[in-house]
Scaffold this active site. Structure first.
Site, PDB file in Angstrom:
ATOM      1  CG  HIS A  74     -49.266 -43.929 -32.160  1.00  0.00           C
ATOM      2  ND1 HIS A  74     -50.142 -44.879 -31.725  1.00  0.00           N
ATOM      3  CD2 HIS A  74     -49.280 -44.001 -33.515  1.00  0.00           C
ATOM      4  CE1 HIS A  74     -50.661 -45.509 -32.761  1.00  0.00           C
ATOM      5  NE2 HIS A  74     -50.154 -45.002 -33.856  1.00  0.00           N
ATOM      6  N   PRO A 295     -46.418 -56.916 -19.465  1.00  0.00           N
ATOM      7  CG  PRO A 295     -47.826 -58.072 -20.917  1.00  0.00           C
ATOM      8  CD  PRO A 295     -47.124 -58.206 -19.609  1.00  0.00           C
ATOM      9  CE  LYS A 299     -42.058 -47.852 -20.553  1.00  0.00           C
ATOM     10  NZ  LYS A 299     -41.677 -46.930 -21.608  1.00  0.00           N
ATOM     11  CE1 TYR A 387     -47.565 -46.890 -22.784  1.00  0.00           C
ATOM     12  CE2 TYR A 387     -47.046 -45.561 -24.715  1.00  0.00           C
ATOM     13  CZ  TYR A 387     -47.617 -46.684 -24.148  1.00  0.00           C
ATOM     14  OH  TYR A 387     -48.231 -47.624 -24.950  1.00  0.00           O
TER      15      TYR A 387
HETATM   16  P1  FAD Z   1     -35.798 -62.584 -26.478  1.00  0.00           P
HETATM   17  O1  FAD Z   1     -36.537 -61.805 -27.459  1.00  0.00           O
HETATM   18  O2  FAD Z   1     -36.511 -63.644 -25.719  1.00  0.00           O
HETATM   19  O3  FAD Z   1     -34.557 -63.234 -27.237  1.00  0.00           O
HETATM   20  C1  FAD Z   1     -33.792 -64.272 -26.695  1.00  0.00           C
HETATM   21  C2  FAD Z   1     -33.298 -65.141 -27.812  1.00  0.00           C
HETATM   22  O4  FAD Z   1     -32.475 -66.163 -27.263  1.00  0.00           O
HETATM   23  C3  FAD Z   1     -34.424 -65.854 -28.534  1.00  0.00           C
HETATM   24  O5  FAD Z   1     -34.309 -65.652 -29.916  1.00  0.00           O
HETATM   25  C4  FAD Z   1     -34.287 -67.303 -28.118  1.00  0.00           C
HETATM   26  O6  FAD Z   1     -34.718 -68.191 -29.109  1.00  0.00           O
HETATM   27  C5  FAD Z   1     -32.797 -67.387 -27.865  1.00  0.00           C
HETATM   28  N1  FAD Z   1     -32.408 -68.467 -26.953  1.00  0.00           N
HETATM   29  C6  FAD Z   1     -33.068 -68.954 -25.889  1.00  0.00           C
HETATM   30  N2  FAD Z   1     -32.400 -69.957 -25.325  1.00  0.00           N
HETATM   31  C7  FAD Z   1     -31.275 -70.122 -26.056  1.00  0.00           C
HETATM   32  C8  FAD Z   1     -30.191 -71.016 -25.979  1.00  0.00           C
HETATM   33  N3  FAD Z   1     -30.139 -71.972 -25.050  1.00  0.00           N
HETATM   34  N4  FAD Z   1     -29.200 -70.917 -26.877  1.00  0.00           N
HETATM   35  C9  FAD Z   1     -29.248 -69.979 -27.836  1.00  0.00           C
HETATM   36  N5  FAD Z   1     -30.260 -69.096 -27.981  1.00  0.00           N
HETATM   37  C10 FAD Z   1     -31.263 -69.174 -27.090  1.00  0.00           C
HETATM   38  N6  FAD Z   1     -43.230 -56.922 -24.469  1.00  0.00           N
HETATM   39  C11 FAD Z   1     -43.996 -55.881 -24.656  1.00  0.00           C
HETATM   40  O7  FAD Z   1     -43.543 -54.781 -24.384  1.00  0.00           O
HETATM   41  N7  FAD Z   1     -45.264 -56.015 -25.172  1.00  0.00           N
HETATM   42  C12 FAD Z   1     -45.773 -57.229 -25.530  1.00  0.00           C
HETATM   43  O8  FAD Z   1     -46.903 -57.322 -25.987  1.00  0.00           O
HETATM   44  C13 FAD Z   1     -44.980 -58.341 -25.336  1.00  0.00           C
HETATM   45  N8  FAD Z   1     -45.452 -59.541 -25.664  1.00  0.00           N
HETATM   46  C14 FAD Z   1     -44.676 -60.611 -25.426  1.00  0.00           C
HETATM   47  C15 FAD Z   1     -45.198 -61.867 -25.712  1.00  0.00           C
HETATM   48  C16 FAD Z   1     -44.446 -62.996 -25.435  1.00  0.00           C
HETATM   49  C17 FAD Z   1     -45.017 -64.351 -25.743  1.00  0.00           C
HETATM   50  C18 FAD Z   1     -43.165 -62.856 -24.852  1.00  0.00           C
HETATM   51  C19 FAD Z   1     -42.337 -64.078 -24.519  1.00  0.00           C
HETATM   52  C20 FAD Z   1     -42.652 -61.596 -24.587  1.00  0.00           C
HETATM   53  C21 FAD Z   1     -43.403 -60.474 -24.853  1.00  0.00           C
HETATM   54  N9  FAD Z   1     -42.925 -59.194 -24.577  1.00  0.00           N
HETATM   55  C22 FAD Z   1     -43.698 -58.143 -24.796  1.00  0.00           C
HETATM   56  C23 FAD Z   1     -41.619 -58.957 -24.030  1.00  0.00           C
HETATM   57  C24 FAD Z   1     -40.587 -58.652 -25.114  1.00  0.00           C
HETATM   58  O9  FAD Z   1     -40.903 -59.355 -26.270  1.00  0.00           O
HETATM   59  C25 FAD Z   1     -39.236 -59.041 -24.556  1.00  0.00           C
HETATM   60  O10 FAD Z   1     -38.970 -58.218 -23.454  1.00  0.00           O
HETATM   61  C26 FAD Z   1     -38.091 -58.942 -25.573  1.00  0.00           C
HETATM   62  O11 FAD Z   1     -38.233 -59.965 -26.529  1.00  0.00           O
HETATM   63  C27 FAD Z   1     -36.739 -59.071 -24.878  1.00  0.00           C
HETATM   64  O12 FAD Z   1     -35.724 -59.248 -25.812  1.00  0.00           O
HETATM   65  P2  FAD Z   1     -34.499 -60.200 -25.518  1.00  0.00           P
HETATM   66  O13 FAD Z   1     -33.626 -60.106 -26.700  1.00  0.00           O
HETATM   67  O14 FAD Z   1     -33.963 -59.898 -24.180  1.00  0.00           O
HETATM   68  O15 FAD Z   1     -35.120 -61.667 -25.375  1.00  0.00           O
HETATM   69  C1  DHB Z   2     -48.423 -53.497 -27.416  1.00  0.00           C
HETATM   70  C2  DHB Z   2     -48.028 -54.280 -26.379  1.00  0.00           C
HETATM   71  C3  DHB Z   2     -48.025 -53.768 -25.113  1.00  0.00           C
HETATM   72  O1  DHB Z   2     -47.630 -54.528 -24.077  1.00  0.00           O
HETATM   73  C4  DHB Z   2     -48.454 -52.473 -24.865  1.00  0.00           C
HETATM   74  O2  DHB Z   2     -48.479 -52.029 -23.595  1.00  0.00           O
HETATM   75  C5  DHB Z   2     -48.853 -51.698 -25.912  1.00  0.00           C
HETATM   76  C6  DHB Z   2     -48.841 -52.209 -27.204  1.00  0.00           C
HETATM   77  C7  DHB Z   2     -48.408 -54.060 -28.779  1.00  0.00           C
HETATM   78  O3  DHB Z   2     -48.093 -55.251 -28.916  1.00  0.00           O
HETATM   79  O4  DHB Z   2     -48.708 -53.343 -29.726  1.00  0.00           O
END
Ligand code: FAD
Ligand code: DHB
Length: 392
Positions: A74, A295, A299, A387
């Site tokens: 995009h 969100p 980011k 962005y």
């Molecule tokens: P995570 O993806 O949380 O990965 C951490 C991993 O560690 C998981 O697989 C978990 O199961 C595992 N874990 C936890 N505890 C333990 C333990 N005790 N032992 C072993 N493993 C463990 N960001 C956006 O930009 N847009 C969005 O729309 C958006 N929607 C989201 C919706 C939800 C419900 C959530 C929770 C987050 C969302 N985010 C979104 C944020 C984005 O998904 C996160 O920033 C991203 O997942 C970060 O990656 P990570 O690997 O740091 O953490």
């Molecule tokens: C999506 C999520 C976001 O938080 C955003 O700012 C834009 C797009 C998505 O899930 O597609």
């Protein structure tokens, strides 16, 4: 069972899996420990926007093949308010950069397959995960897997276990400073089996609250609407969701949102959070384990990837040259960027949502902000460079 490795990684989300991949390319051994099942981690619908830097890293390191085929590039986004849409030309404003729509669960699938193909250890469904010894020279991860006790001894632990993981709470109280802000609203998100109603993302500020139109593929639309923190999903039958979204995206010229079967729904809370420093002894925090952004601006996933890129380079320097300088600088290097991204996510959130306690002054100022953003090249360029992603 006892295992010895160089880096013990807790969490197989984007941060943990990408770190394992980058370390493997550097010839550094790791063990990845995840408490959920492979299916659960791969099916979790979360973020969907990849910054240019995240895309480039995936391609450069050999995990971008499906992303190149299926990702949707995009070059702009739309900001909609007062019944009018305004395009921000990301491409033109950033010297040719763009974002790519590719679900976080697809990134996780690609990285999991790469890890498994490498034959290196990755344990799903681990129980009672416990980290210790990182304040001295003996970092260790204990867990149970298939009913058996396991112990991983390592040089370093990478806490990639998300916001609710075990690594951050294992650090001595008082060693971390927490900066936090919660927001008085949440997002109700749905994934619908219907073609997107627009070629690009739409961020809408409406009297009735924020709404976001995104997508996952030419057949799947991802939509969000601002709701209350304690929103009861059972009060939202499909028709109510579609009617509310339609109203929030309305334009003076008329605009119709395509409707289809809703396949997934959930409520996402909104929070800004930073734990400083991102290191304690031989434990390094990365991604959501160290920081959360609201969100708006997409980011969270990208920040997690940026952290582990910095960490993998620092570890590579340690193992190849015996220098700890980059490891010692890990936290400050990451935090400089983390805070800029915190600012951007807070700013996007503040500009686009209705606040329950807002005054008439606040509302007028918000409209002025949107009018400035969509009429000034300088203001639009500032949004665009953030962005598509600040340099890592
Ligand atoms: P995570 O993806 O949380 O990965 C951490 C991993 O560690 C998981 O697989 C978990 O199961 C595992 N874990 C936890 N505890 C333990 C333990 N005790 N032992 C072993 N493993 C463990 N960001 C956006 O930009 N847009 C969005 O729309 C958006 N929607 C989201 C919706 C939800 C419900 C959530 C929770 C987050 C969302 N985010 C979104 C944020 C984005 O998904 C996160 O920033 C991203 O997942 C970060 O990656 P990570 O690997 O740091 O953490
Ligand atoms: C999506 C999520 C976001 O938080 C955003 O700012 C834009 C797009 C998505 O899930 O597609």
């Amino acid at each position: 069972m006892k295992l010895q490795t160089q880096v013990g990684i807790v969490g197989a989300g984007p941060a943990g899996l990408m770190l394992a991949h980058l370390l493997n390319l550097e010839g550094i051994e790791s063990v990845v420990i995840e408490n959920r099942s492979r299916d659960y981690v791969q099916e979790r619908v979360r973020a969907g926007v990849l910054e240019q830097g995240t895309v480039d890293l995936m391609i450069r390191t050999g995990v971008g093949e499906r992303l190149l085929r299926q990702g949707l590039v995009h070059k702009g986004i739309e900001i909609r308010f007062n019944g009018e849409g305004h395009r921000i030309d990301l491409h033109a404003l950033t010297g040719g950069r763009a974002i790519t729509i590719y679900g976080q669960n697809e990134v996780v699938k690609d990285l999991t397959e790469t890890r498994i193909a490498s034959g290196k250890p990755l344990f799903f469904e681990c129980e009672d995960v416990h980290v210790s010894g990182f304040d001295a020279e003996a970092p260790r991860i204990d867990f149970r897997h298939s009913g058996e006790g396991h112990q991983v001894r390592c040089d370093f632990i990478a806490g990639c276990d998300g916001f609710h993981g075990v690594c951050r709470p294992s650090i001595a109280t008082g060693a971390l400073t927490i900066y936090e802000r919660t927001y008085p609203f949440a997002w109700l998100g749905v994934l619908a089996r219907v073609a997107p109603s627009s070629d690009e993302l739409i961020y809408a500020n409406h009297e009735r609250g924020f709404a976001l139109h995104s997508m996952r593929s030419p057949q799947l639309t991802r939509l969000y609407l601002q709701c209350t923190v304690d929103e009861d999903l059972s009060a939202w039958p499909d028709d109510r969701i579609w009617d509310e979204l339609q109203r929030r995206f309305e334009t003076r010229r008329g605009w119709t949102l395509r409707r289809g079967p809703i396949e997934q729904r959930g409520v996402t809370p909104m929070r800004s959070f930073v734990a400083e420093p991102m290191q304690f002894g031989r434990l390094f925090l990365a991604g959501d384990a160290a920081h959360i952004v609201p969100p708006t601006g997409a980011k969270g996933l990208n920040l997690a990837i940026a952290d582990v890129l910095v960490l993998s380079k620092a570890l590579a320097e340690f193992y190849s040259h015996g220098s700890s300088d980059a490891l010692n600088g890990y936290s400050s290097t990451c935090l400089a960027r983390v805070w800029k991204v915190q600012r951007f996510s807070w700013w996007m959130t503040s500009m686009l949502h209705r606040f329950p306690d807002e005054t008439a002054f606040d509302r007028r100022r918000q409209t002025a902000e949107l009018e400035y953003l969509t009429s000034s090249r300088a203001a639009a360029q500032s949004l665009a460079e953030n962005y598509v992603g600040l340099p890592i």
